[in-house]
Design a protein around this motif. Sequence first.
Motif: not given
Length: 300
Positions: A56-60, A193-200, A213-217, A233-239
């Motif tokens: 997760i992370g904002i655009n860019g 047993g598969k590994t998934i990266f879900f980017i959203s 969850v991996l938060w990229l900033h 933490q991410y929700g607090s930042f977005i707010k």
Amino acid sequence: MKPIISCSTVTKTYNLYRRKRDKLIDLIGNKHGKQAFYALKNITFEVFPGETIGVIGINGSGKSTLANLLAQVMPPTSGNIDINGDSSLIAISAGLNNQLSGSENIQLKCLMNGFKKTEIDNISSAIIEFADIGTFIEQPIKNYSSGMKSRLGFAISVHLNPDILIVDEALSVGDQTFYEKCLLKMNELKANGKTIFFISHSISQLRPLCDRVLWLHFGEVKQFDKTMAVLRQYGSFIKWFNELSSSEKKQYKKTMLTEQFNKDLAVSRKAEKNGWGFYVQTGLLLVVSILSGIWMLLSK
């Protein structure tokens, strides 16, 4: 347990050029006056088999860059990525040939992944049924909506049975029914047993599916932890971010982006300049450029 993916101080930079010819000058060794952009900087983490990781992370912030690195679409500039398995990237229209029909793309993608004709015949009907795009399956991809491309891309990738599935915003354009269908399929893969990266961008999408969850900033890892810990933490930042005025948001982004630039940096190109391979690649680029110029002259 041995990690299925291990990233150690992974950095991805892009050299920026004012003029097209500057890129050619750079290829033959002139590294002065260059500006580099850090899409990702010193990324380090480990993921284990069977985990579902939200990104997760904002655009860019570098989410799609990370997806391409994990899918081995491109190499890192520096650092190491160890991947112990086959990975498959699902992004809108990723890997699809716009000139071919949906069914032809199924055949092509399966062949590229080493499937035999009998195996392709066995799974084609399942892919077509899952995509559920009707007669458009025989139409060129260029005529598809973004939702149809997403449906077909997801259907193909999950039926290729990869060890690592990387979903990059591909479900953001589909309807709710298809989204729920995809969630069921991803849970099935996870159970196997598969590994998934879900980017959203969506906290609500990540919450029920992800283990961590991996938060990229702006190119760096802000936090990597259990799902609820990061999403709080991410929700607090977005707010906080949404409460800023337009000018304050603009200034914040400008400040953060400035830190991703490095002027006059001779970027390490270890991945691209690897022994004779680099010189062969450079030679081929020069030949292609010359032939293109000749072709344009003859075409006039």
